[in-house]
Design a protein around this motif. Structure first.
Motif, PDB file in Angstrom:
ATOM      1  N   MET A  99      26.713  22.401   8.479  1.00  0.00           N
ATOM      2  CA  MET A  99      27.099  22.773  10.213  1.00  0.00           C
ATOM      3  C   MET A  99      25.952  23.363  10.938  1.00  0.00           C
ATOM      4  O   MET A  99      25.491  24.114   9.816  1.00  0.00           O
ATOM      5  N   LYS A 100      25.365  22.951  11.537  1.00  0.00           N
ATOM      6  CA  LYS A 100      24.548  23.386  12.628  1.00  0.00           C
ATOM      7  C   LYS A 100      24.430  24.468  13.070  1.00  0.00           C
ATOM      8  O   LYS A 100      25.789  24.794  13.335  1.00  0.00           O
ATOM      9  N   THR A 101      24.121  25.326  13.258  1.00  0.00           N
ATOM     10  CA  THR A 101      23.763  27.060  14.063  1.00  0.00           C
ATOM     11  C   THR A 101      24.439  26.713  15.162  1.00  0.00           C
ATOM     12  O   THR A 101      25.268  27.367  15.716  1.00  0.00           O
ATOM     13  N   SER A 102      23.542  25.589  15.975  1.00  0.00           N
ATOM     14  CA  SER A 102      24.121  25.180  17.086  1.00  0.00           C
ATOM     15  C   SER A 102      25.526  25.381  18.142  1.00  0.00           C
ATOM     16  O   SER A 102      26.750  25.347  18.720  1.00  0.00           O
ATOM     17  N   ALA A 103      26.305  24.253  16.528  1.00  0.00           N
ATOM     18  CA  ALA A 103      27.941  23.951  16.403  1.00  0.00           C
ATOM     19  C   ALA A 103      28.233  25.576  16.406  1.00  0.00           C
ATOM     20  O   ALA A 103      29.969  25.256  17.250  1.00  0.00           O
ATOM     21  N   TYR A 104      28.094  26.475  15.456  1.00  0.00           N
ATOM     22  CA  TYR A 104      28.510  27.451  15.902  1.00  0.00           C
ATOM     23  C   TYR A 104      28.249  28.453  17.298  1.00  0.00           C
ATOM     24  O   TYR A 104      29.562  29.157  17.594  1.00  0.00           O
ATOM     25  N   LEU A 105      27.267  28.297  17.574  1.00  0.00           N
ATOM     26  CA  LEU A 105      26.929  29.020  18.406  1.00  0.00           C
ATOM     27  C   LEU A 105      28.023  28.176  19.488  1.00  0.00           C
ATOM     28  O   LEU A 105      28.478  29.182  20.532  1.00  0.00           O
ATOM     29  N   ASP A 106      28.001  26.650  19.956  1.00  0.00           N
ATOM     30  CA  ASP A 106      29.652  26.219  20.269  1.00  0.00           C
ATOM     31  C   ASP A 106      30.930  26.602  20.523  1.00  0.00           C
ATOM     32  O   ASP A 106      31.029  26.792  21.510  1.00  0.00           O
ATOM     33  N   ALA A 107      31.260  26.601  19.024  1.00  0.00           N
ATOM     34  CA  ALA A 107      32.723  27.072  18.890  1.00  0.00           C
ATOM     35  C   ALA A 107      32.845  28.736  19.413  1.00  0.00           C
ATOM     36  O   ALA A 107      33.694  28.517  19.635  1.00  0.00           O
ATOM     37  N   MET A 108      31.658  29.519  19.806  1.00  0.00           N
ATOM     38  CA  MET A 108      32.032  30.627  19.545  1.00  0.00           C
ATOM     39  C   MET A 108      31.993  30.649  22.030  1.00  0.00           C
ATOM     40  O   MET A 108      31.621  31.960  21.596  1.00  0.00           O
ATOM     41  N   SER A 109      31.202  30.223  22.062  1.00  0.00           N
ATOM     42  CA  SER A 109      31.236  30.299  23.760  1.00  0.00           C
ATOM     43  C   SER A 109      30.492  30.675  23.775  1.00  0.00           C
ATOM     44  O   SER A 109      29.391  31.088  25.262  1.00  0.00           O
ATOM     45  N   ILE A 110      28.669  30.477  22.573  1.00  0.00           N
ATOM     46  CA  ILE A 110      27.316  31.594  23.085  1.00  0.00           C
ATOM     47  C   ILE A 110      26.385  30.487  23.567  1.00  0.00           C
ATOM     48  O   ILE A 110      26.659  29.981  23.280  1.00  0.00           O
ATOM     49  N   VAL A 111      25.886  31.541  25.220  1.00  0.00           N
ATOM     50  CA  VAL A 111      24.913  30.499  25.879  1.00  0.00           C
ATOM     51  C   VAL A 111      23.936  30.770  25.101  1.00  0.00           C
ATOM     52  O   VAL A 111      24.074  31.991  24.837  1.00  0.00           O
ATOM     53  N   ARG A 112      22.958  30.178  24.352  1.00  0.00           N
ATOM     54  CA  ARG A 112      21.300  30.135  24.760  1.00  0.00           C
ATOM     55  C   ARG A 112      20.689  30.469  26.013  1.00  0.00           C
ATOM     56  O   ARG A 112      20.733  29.861  26.107  1.00  0.00           O
ATOM     57  N   TRP A 113      19.891  31.214  25.318  1.00  0.00           N
ATOM     58  CA  TRP A 113      18.901  31.761  25.887  1.00  0.00           C
ATOM     59  C   TRP A 113      17.811  30.651  27.039  1.00  0.00           C
ATOM     60  O   TRP A 113      17.195  29.465  25.419  1.00  0.00           O
ATOM     61  N   LYS A 114      17.404  30.743  27.889  1.00  0.00           N
ATOM     62  CA  LYS A 114      16.252  29.843  28.051  1.00  0.00           C
ATOM     63  C   LYS A 114      15.100  30.305  28.697  1.00  0.00           C
ATOM     64  O   LYS A 114      15.093  31.445  29.934  1.00  0.00           O
ATOM     65  N   LYS A 115      14.483  29.969  29.127  1.00  0.00           N
ATOM     66  CA  LYS A 115      13.279  30.715  29.403  1.00  0.00           C
ATOM     67  C   LYS A 115      12.901  30.628  30.988  1.00  0.00           C
ATOM     68  O   LYS A 115      13.204  28.929  31.805  1.00  0.00           O
ATOM     69  N   ALA A 116      13.329  31.491  32.004  1.00  0.00           N
ATOM     70  CA  ALA A 116      13.375  31.467  33.393  1.00  0.00           C
ATOM     71  C   ALA A 116      12.289  30.413  33.733  1.00  0.00           C
ATOM     72  O   ALA A 116      10.912  30.595  33.339  1.00  0.00           O
ATOM     73  N   VAL A 117      12.274  29.387  34.632  1.00  0.00           N
ATOM     74  CA  VAL A 117      11.294  28.650  35.259  1.00  0.00           C
ATOM     75  C   VAL A 117      10.789  29.446  36.230  1.00  0.00           C
ATOM     76  O   VAL A 117      12.056  29.828  37.450  1.00  0.00           O
ATOM     77  N   PRO A 118       9.628  29.811  36.391  1.00  0.00           N
ATOM     78  CA  PRO A 118       9.126  30.682  38.096  1.00  0.00           C
ATOM     79  C   PRO A 118       9.272  29.715  39.355  1.00  0.00           C
ATOM     80  O   PRO A 118       9.280  28.582  39.004  1.00  0.00           O
ATOM     81  N   PRO A 119      10.019  30.413  40.348  1.00  0.00           N
ATOM     82  CA  PRO A 119      10.363  29.504  41.503  1.00  0.00           C
ATOM     83  C   PRO A 119       8.603  29.387  42.150  1.00  0.00           C
ATOM     84  O   PRO A 119       7.601  29.879  41.777  1.00  0.00           O
ATOM     85  N   PHE A 120       8.882  28.547  42.661  1.00  0.00           N
ATOM     86  CA  PHE A 120       7.075  28.402  43.088  1.00  0.00           C
ATOM     87  C   PHE A 120       6.567  29.525  44.373  1.00  0.00           C
ATOM     88  O   PHE A 120       7.887  29.591  45.618  1.00  0.00           O
ATOM     89  N   GLU A 121       5.840  29.679  45.051  1.00  0.00           N
ATOM     90  CA  GLU A 121       5.308  30.264  45.178  1.00  0.00           C
ATOM     91  C   GLU A 121       5.821  29.573  47.209  1.00  0.00           C
ATOM     92  O   GLU A 121       5.075  28.684  47.437  1.00  0.00           O
ATOM     93  N   VAL A 122       5.302  30.377  48.341  1.00  0.00           N
ATOM     94  CA  VAL A 122       6.125  30.372  49.433  1.00  0.00           C
ATOM     95  C   VAL A 122       4.950  30.316  49.808  1.00  0.00           C
ATOM     96  O   VAL A 122       4.358  31.757  50.393  1.00  0.00           O
ATOM     97  N   LEU A 123       4.317  29.163  50.393  1.00  0.00           N
ATOM     98  CA  LEU A 123       2.970  29.952  51.000  1.00  0.00           C
ATOM     99  C   LEU A 123       2.874  29.557  52.570  1.00  0.00           C
ATOM    100  O   LEU A 123       4.833  28.659  53.218  1.00  0.00           O
ATOM    101  N   THR A 124       2.428  30.407  53.921  1.00  0.00           N
ATOM    102  CA  THR A 124       2.376  30.579  54.967  1.00  0.00           C
ATOM    103  C   THR A 124       1.565  30.394  55.934  1.00  0.00           C
ATOM    104  O   THR A 124       0.568  29.753  55.043  1.00  0.00           O
ATOM    105  N   VAL A 125       2.518  29.652  56.166  1.00  0.00           N
ATOM    106  CA  VAL A 125       0.951  28.540  57.691  1.00  0.00           C
ATOM    107  C   VAL A 125       1.669  28.909  59.167  1.00  0.00           C
ATOM    108  O   VAL A 125       2.654  28.762  59.535  1.00  0.00           O
ATOM    109  N   LEU A 126       0.222  30.096  59.682  1.00  0.00           N
ATOM    110  CA  LEU A 126       0.449  30.690  60.954  1.00  0.00           C
ATOM    111  C   LEU A 126       0.366  30.044  61.577  1.00  0.00           C
ATOM    112  O   LEU A 126      -0.575  29.089  62.013  1.00  0.00           O
TER     113      LEU A 126
END
Length: 115
Positions: free
Chosen positions: A1-28
């Motif tokens: 059995m795959k490791t991911s199946a064990y994690l899914d069975a125990m309801s463990i959420v896998r870590w995902k790298k955060a995607v940085p939000p877009f920088e909000v630029l200002t127009v005056l």
């Protein structure tokens, strides 16, 4: 059995790298022209600079911690190397000289984008 199946069975959420939000630029913009931000000139200039309009906000003054990319307040503008400076949008729409000046001011920014 795959490791991911064990994690899914125990309801463990896998870590995902955060995607940085877009920088909000200002127009005056000039306070009297804050409603005139849907001009095709604005979207064209931002497109030529490689900036998505959806990642921009329009304001009448600089707020601490924001990155200003374009100052359309006209004579109130403080010139620096990182900010495009132009006349207010109503002058850009009606005055050919204002458009020429904007185009000349855009050249270093466009060259920097291409480099």
């Amino acid at each position: 059995m795959k490791t991911s199946a064990y994690l899914d069975a125990m309801s463990i959420v896998r870590w995902k790298k955060a995607v940085p939000p877009f920088e909000v630029l200002t127009v005056l913009v000039n306070p009297l022209r804050i409603k005139d931000v849907d001009s095709p000139i604005i979207s064209t200039v931002l497109g030529l600079l490689g900036v998505d309009l959806a990642h921009c906000r329009f304001a009448v003054r600089v707020e601490p911690g924001t990155k200003v990319i374009w100052d359309m307040r006209g004579k109130q503008a403080v010139v620096n190397d990182n900010t495009l400076v132009s006349a207010p949008i109503n002058e850009l729409e009606n005055n050919a000289e204002a458009k020429k000046t904007l185009w000349l001011n855009m050249q270093p920014f466009m060259a920097q984008k291409d480099a």
